[in-house]
Design a protein around this motif. Structure first.
Motif, PDB file in Angstrom:
ATOM      1  N   SER A  50       1.984   1.758  -3.444  1.00 29.10           N
ATOM      2  CA  SER A  50       0.901   2.154  -4.331  1.00 29.10           C
ATOM      3  C   SER A  50       0.517   3.609  -4.121  1.00 29.10           C
ATOM      4  CB  SER A  50      -0.321   1.264  -4.099  1.00 29.10           C
ATOM      5  OG  SER A  50       0.028  -0.072  -4.271  1.00 29.10           O
ATOM      6  N   MET A  93      -5.513   3.894  -9.318  1.00 28.55           N
ATOM      7  CA  MET A  93      -5.937   3.872  -7.920  1.00 28.55           C
ATOM      8  C   MET A  93      -7.208   3.051  -7.755  1.00 28.55           C
ATOM      9  SD  MET A  93      -6.318   7.062  -5.399  1.00 28.55           S
ATOM     10  CE  MET A  93      -7.834   7.717  -6.011  1.00 28.55           C
ATOM     11  N   MET A  94      -8.171   3.263  -8.638  1.00 27.17           N
ATOM     12  CA  MET A  94      -9.453   2.584  -8.462  1.00 27.17           C
ATOM     13  C   MET A  94      -9.314   1.078  -8.667  1.00 27.17           C
ATOM     14  SD  MET A  94     -11.089   4.922  -7.398  1.00 27.17           S
ATOM     15  CE  MET A  94     -12.681   4.157  -7.117  1.00 27.17           C
ATOM     16  N   THR A 153      -6.606  -4.455  -3.689  1.00 24.34           N
ATOM     17  CA  THR A 153      -6.189  -4.503  -2.288  1.00 24.34           C
ATOM     18  C   THR A 153      -7.324  -4.988  -1.401  1.00 24.34           C
ATOM     19  OG1 THR A 153      -6.517  -2.116  -2.353  1.00 24.34           O
ATOM     20  CG2 THR A 153      -4.274  -2.912  -2.209  1.00 24.34           C
ATOM     21  N   VAL A 154      -8.533  -4.649  -1.765  1.00 24.80           N
ATOM     22  CA  VAL A 154      -9.657  -5.150  -0.982  1.00 24.80           C
ATOM     23  C   VAL A 154      -9.638  -6.675  -0.972  1.00 24.80           C
ATOM     24  CG1 VAL A 154     -12.152  -5.440  -0.982  1.00 24.80           C
ATOM     25  CG2 VAL A 154     -11.167  -3.164  -1.233  1.00 24.80           C
ATOM     26  N   SER A 207      -6.527  -0.611  -8.351  1.00 24.16           N
ATOM     27  CA  SER A 207      -5.706  -1.103  -7.252  1.00 24.16           C
ATOM     28  C   SER A 207      -6.537  -1.294  -6.006  1.00 24.16           C
ATOM     29  CB  SER A 207      -4.585  -0.117  -6.943  1.00 24.16           C
ATOM     30  OG  SER A 207      -3.507  -0.359  -7.759  1.00 24.16           O
ATOM     31  N   ALA A 208      -7.449  -0.356  -5.809  1.00 23.31           N
ATOM     32  CA  ALA A 208      -8.302  -0.451  -4.621  1.00 23.31           C
ATOM     33  C   ALA A 208      -9.070  -1.766  -4.625  1.00 23.31           C
ATOM     34  CB  ALA A 208      -9.260   0.726  -4.590  1.00 23.31           C
ATOM     35  N   GLU A 254       0.828  -1.211   0.000  1.00 20.48           N
ATOM     36  CA  GLU A 254       0.000   0.000   0.000  1.00 20.48           C
ATOM     37  C   GLU A 254       0.858   1.256   0.000  1.00 20.48           C
ATOM     38  OE1 GLU A 254      -3.694   0.437  -0.253  1.00 20.48           O
ATOM     39  OE2 GLU A 254      -2.687  -1.195  -1.302  1.00 20.48           O
TER      40      GLU A 254
END
Lengths: 616, 481
Positions: free
Chosen positions: B137, B160-161, B167-168, B163-164, B134
């Motif tokens: 990122s 970012m979106m 990561t979730v 990646s989000a 994170e």
């Protein structure tokens, strides 16, 4: 410490050479001075190492290809000789090359060549040797190309011819690798049956290609005219002979045990080279070109000597190698001295130089007497040994002895002609008088001429001091008895006297017939039968390179069409395909939601896949 | 010692705002010092390990059972690549036109990204890995949009979106695994996953998805071309050269080695996704008209190679993957350096407007040829060896079809990179470009360094293989236990 010195021996010239190439320098003499000092340092290093036994083993590329060097009797002889010749020629070049175009690159390549040559002589692994050997090919090409306008063509010719023989060498090494299962040069020992015989022949081609024996010789006379002169004295006269014959000796004595058939093959190459090259030399009308044909002819003696397999022949062959390097180097240097003072080496325009360039003349006479085999100069000793070796083979091999004797006869004749024409003939009164060359050019000639005398009169010195340790290891395999390095004033001595008498007689006849020293060989040129062959030779009919080029035209045509096909593939087909595929990128429309949906779709597929493959 | 890898760049980032107030000129030197320090210290450890012990030994540094860090052959290779790429990025940034006031902040973000990558590399548990991921990122998101331009914003947003999302799922997987095994360290996880079961496999799927997205494998690559293309030139070097490789590829290799093991279900998936990325990435690259965009698709394709090597599941394949990972960091950052140099000199990246630059920009032209040849796998450059090893490994592991695919993709790689060379560097110079000059030494020296590394690690491949890569294999010994 000694290991470090061994490294320095080829690392120093490589680095200094590379630096000389890249550092721009305007000072006229600085490059020459730097290279001379470097070359002198290397001589010192080589002498310092003399007599030691050093082995270096470093892991390199794996698979048996290790960086292995070996400094022992044989390589110490070659390496020391290389450094000394390099030094003399660098010294000579400082004056000779100073106003020549591109002299800035000359020194760089000179030292790089030295580095490569030393590396090749030291190598104890065939791949390492090949590495340096090929490096030498590149520097040879570069050095030739530095000459006159035509030099690039000649350089290319030498590159292709030597490159082809090197290719054979590479293939030979490949076969040896398979057959002997090792690349370490001191461990290879094969017979010449079957595939081994092929390897032997291929290796031999590589070695004699470097040494310049027939039929790999045709670039040497061209280079004599086009390349810078010190190059001729340096590579074809000295270094290439040293390395080529060194490899011939290693192949014939160490790597392989020869059968009689192979022996005859090797000796035939030697004999043919002697006779044909010397016949060509006889009729040349250019100082340097004449010398270059002798540089080829003399290789024949060395190969013949080593090919006999008789101890005295082998020793004679190697002794002839070092002697030849000295007197031929000296002869080329005298031709350079003549060229730099007179502006030409065309024998028609030269004459009477003995008054104007007495020192050059004396050096020339000494070296010419050596190559002609006049006692007591060094060439006499080694030629006698080769004669004796050829005789000891037995009566069935008498033909090789005859060839050697004939070669000696014509060598003597052509040098009588050359010396007469260049130094003693009548002078053209209109020609301006010249002075003798600069001392830096004379010193190397004098040193070489003196060594010719020393090695001739006190021949026991080099025979016992240099050649005996060099051959100690290899000769054990050839004979079990002690090696005899003696030679006597027996019937062979009278052969030499006879040869020289005939040569002088022949010269006298030719001179009387034409009234000129240059015309002394004219009656041989005019002999029926020979005349036609000479004409063909002058049209380069016997030059495999030229013939190959003619034959190559069809290959070129075929390649042209292949090339067109490849062009079509790259210029038509590929862009067309690329365009089609380029339309694929339309699916990247830059929308975040789109990309997200792909990702989620992918995720679902992955989960599905995992769920399906979960062991139940 | 190991903690320094994390603390030094972090400290460098932390003092940036202070330096900005008191000595703004000095801000340039800090990132250079930090990255050089990393190269030297990593090189020294490698040298020590190789010379003194004959191979790289494992070094372990544990802090109160809370944070366990480890250094082994694999992480050493990664650390070296991080050091090199971030070093050339910083060098390139020195002359890059950024707002002078915001330059210290930019350096701080780069150092932060380095911190995150270093931490990721030495981490020994899944959760710290997640945290460092994170950090990397977030630093990258900001860096991409650092010039406040429209494209940068768009690229950053997409990255970012997506990646989000990744990561979730990664976090969910960590939680699931924690629930099953009761720990997050690699050792405990490896024990736990042996039990199998649907939950473990679901979490495998989530992790795979997250890492595939982070590394930009197809079809999870949507963000990658935009992000690479839109970011400022030095950032794209860092991003393409190392960030996504560490975030996606290194983590994948590490987790496969330590947690998943070479289990055939996972490996087959990796193989197929890798092959798809390799081929499609190369095809997409073929159609591009933008220098950086072509390189971005090329990255996707090369990552596919690395994954295929890993998926071969043999020691040789692992060696090929790790070496290609390192080579890719070197030659891709080299090519991005070249693209940055071209953009700086001409102001455009469009092939239609470029041409014949080799004449005017000899250093850039020459180094880009080296980079291209290495990427396409031409001997004796480094890229050739790593590709060869991967192909041989695939063949020997029985995946002959995939070995053919790898060879085929290699040909397309050569095709599109030649297209690039022809359009940008070769041929006649385009109208309007006659006046351009070679970029400043600060910009082209990094390219020379990278090209030299590519050439030498290719020529000295036997040495590299023996001393640097073979030790990576000792990791497999860990697995066997």
């Amino acid at each position: 410490m000694n290991e470090t010195n061994l490294w320095l021996l080829f690392v120093i010239p490589a680095i200094v050479g590379a630096l000389l190439l890249v550092i721009p320098m305007t000072a006229r003499y600085l490059r020459g001075v730097i290279s001379t000092v470097t070359a002198a340092l290397l001589v010192y290093l080589a002498i310092n190492l003399w007599g030691q036994q050093i082995e270096i083993n470093l892991p390199w590329a794996g698979f048996g290809i290790d960086f292995q060097l070996r400094y022992y009797g044989f390589s110490q002889f070659i390496v020391t000789a290389i450094t000394m010749f390099a030094f003399l020629i660098t010294l000579y070049s400082t004056k000779f090359m100073v106003d020549k175009p591109k002299s800035n690159q000359f020194y760089g390549f000179l030292l790089l060549t030295e580095a490569m040559a030393i590396g090749a002589a030291l190598a104890n692994n065939l791949i390492v040797m090949l590495f340096f050997w090929e490096g030498l090919l590149i520097t040879t090409f570069a050095l030739i190309s530095l000459g006159s306008e035509k030099a690039f063509q000649t350089g290319l010719k030498s590159f292709i011819i030597i490159g082809l023989s090197d290719l054979c060498l590479t293939m030979g090494i490949g076969i040896i690798w398979v057959q002997a299962k090792t690349l370490v040069m001191s461990e290879i020992n094969l017979d010449t049956a079957g595939l081994n015989g092929v390897a032997f022949v291929l290796m031999m081609i590589g070695a004699i290609g470097k040494a310049g024996a027939m039929p790999f010789h045709t670039w040497i006379p061209d280079a004599a005219e086009d390349a810078p002169l010190p190059f001729m004295a340096y590579l074809p006269a000295a270094l290439e002979k040293l390395l080529g014959v060194y490899l011939v000796a290693r192949i014939a004595l160490d790597f392989f045990t020869l059968t009689d058939g192979m022996r005859i093959l090797v000796m035939s190459i030697g004999a043919i080279t002697i006779i044909f090259a010397v016949m060509m030399a006889l009729v040349q009308k250019d100082f340097k070109r004449l010398l270059s044909y002798h540089a080829i002819s003399q290789v024949g003696y060395m190969i013949l000597g080593i090919g006999t397999g008789v101890p005295i022949g082998i020793v004679g062959g190697l002794f002839h190698m070092i002697n030849h390097a000295m007197y031929k180097c000296c002869l080329f240097l005298t031709s350079g001295s003549v060229e730099s003072q007179n502006g030409t080496t065309d024998l028609n325009q030269l004459g009477g130089l003995w008054r104007q360039q007495p020192l050059t003349m004396i050096c020339f006479v000494v070296a010419a007497a050596s190559i002609s085999g006049v006692p007591p100069f060094n060439g006499f000793v080694s030629k006698e040994m080769i004669f004796e070796g050829a005789l000891e083979m037995g009566s069935a091999y008498r033909i090789f002895y005859v060839a050697a004797v004939l070669g000696a006869l014509f060598t003597a004749a052509s040098f009588l002609k050359l010396g007469h024409a260049a130094f003693f003939d009548k002078v053209d009164p209109k020609k301006p008088r010249v002075k003798d060359a600069h001392w830096t050019m004379q010193l190397p000639m004098i040193v070489l001429a003196l060594t010719c005398i020393v090695f001739g009169v006190w021949h026991k010195l080099p025979l016992n001091g240099i050649l005996k340790p060099a051959l100690m290891e290899s000769m054990d395999k050839v004979i079990d008895k002690g090696i005899h390095f003696e030679f006597g004033f027996g019937p062979l001595f009278w052969t030499t006297v006879l040869i020289l008498t005939f040569a002088i007689l022949n010269h006298w006849i030719g001179y009387k017939l034409t009234g000129k020293g240059l015309g002394a060989s004219h009656h041989i040129y005019e002999l029926p039968g020979l005349h036609q062959i000479y004409d063909l030779a002058e049209k380069q009919t016997f030059d495999p390179y030229v013939q190959g080029k003619r034959g190559g035209r069809y290959v070129v045509k075929g390649l042209f069409y292949i090339d067109r096909g490849v062009d079509w593939f790259y210029q038509k087909l590929v862009p067309a395909t690329a365009n089609k595929i380029a339309q694929l990128r339309q699916i990247h429309n830059g929308l975040y939601a789109n990309y997200l949906s792909w990702s989620v779709g992918g995720l679902l597929l992955i989960i599905l896949y995992f769920l399906l493959s979960v062991p139940k | 010692m190991l903690l320094a890898y994390i603390l030094v760049p972090l400290l460098g980032a932390a003092i940036m705002p202070i330096l900005r107030k008191i000595w703004q000129k000095g801000t340039d030197s800090v990132p250079i010092l930090v990255t050089v320090y990393q190269i030297i210290i990593t090189g020294w450890i490698a040298y020590q390990g190789i010379v003194l012990n004959g191979s790289l030994n494992l070094e372990r540094w544990i802090l109160d059972q809370v944070l366990a860090l480890r250094l082994d052959g694999l992480s050493l290779v990664a650390l070296l690549a991080i050091g090199l790429v971030s070093f050339v990025t910083v060098l390139f940034s020195l002359r890059y036109p950024l707002d002078e006031d915001r330059r210290p902040g930019y350096y701080a973000l780069i150092l932060l990204a380095v911190t995150g990558m270093n931490g990721l590399v030495v981490a020994t548990d899944l959760f710290s890995m997640y945290v460092f991921l994170e950090i990397v990122s977030v630093a990258s998101f900001i860096l991409i949009a650092y010039q406040y331009d429209e494209f940068g914003m768009e690229g950053s947003f997409k990255y970012m979106m997506l990646s989000a999302v990744a990561t979730v799922f990664l976090l969910v997987a960590v939680a699931l695994l924690f629930a099953i095994t009761g720990g997050v360290s690699f050792g405990e996880l490896a024990q736990g996953v042996k039990t199998g079961g649907p939950v473990v496999f679901i979490s495998f799927a989530f992790i795979f998805f997250a890492l595939a997205l982070k590394s930009g494998m197809m079809p999870f690559h949507g963000w990658l071309p935009d992000a690479y293309t839109a970011s400022p030139a030095p950032v794209s070097i860092l991003l393409a050269g190392i960030v996504t490789k560490i975030a996606g590829v290194y983590t994948m290799i590490r987790l496969v080695l330590e947690v998943f093991g070479f289990n055939s279900v996972f490996m087959n998936l990796l193989l197929v996704v890798g092959a798809v990325s390799t081929v499609l990435g190369a095809f997409f690259a073929l159609g591009q008209k933008d220098f950086k965009r072509m390189l971005a698709y090329s990255s996707i394709s090369q990552i596919g190679y690395i994954m295929m090597g890993l998926a071969a599941g043999t020691p040789l394949g692992l060696i090929g993957a790790v070496f290609h990972f390192f080579n890719h960091a070197i030659f891709k950052s080299l090519l991005f350096l070249n693209s940055g140099a071209v953009e700086t000199a001409t102001g455009t990246r469009n092939f239609d407007e470029l041409g014949g630059l080799a004449e005017k920009m000899p250093v850039t032209g020459t180094t880009s040829v080296i980079g291209l040849l290495s990427t396409a796998g031409i001997p004796p450059l480094a890229g050739f060896w790593s590709k060869l090893v991967i192909i041989v490994a695939l063949w020997m592991a029985g995946f002959k079809f995939f070995a053919f695919i790898a060879v085929f993709a290699s040909i397309i790689t050569l095709a599109y990179l030649l297209l690039l060379q022809r359009n940008v560097f070769f041929g006649k110079i385009k109208q309007g470009l006659e006046g351009i000059r070679e970029v400043s030494p600060v910009v082209y020296w990094p390219a020379i360094i990278m090209a030299a590394i590519t050439v030498f690690s290719g020529i000295l491949f036997p040495l590299v293989y023996d001393k640097l890569l073979n030790p990576v294999n000792s990791l497999l010994g860990l697995l066997a236990k």
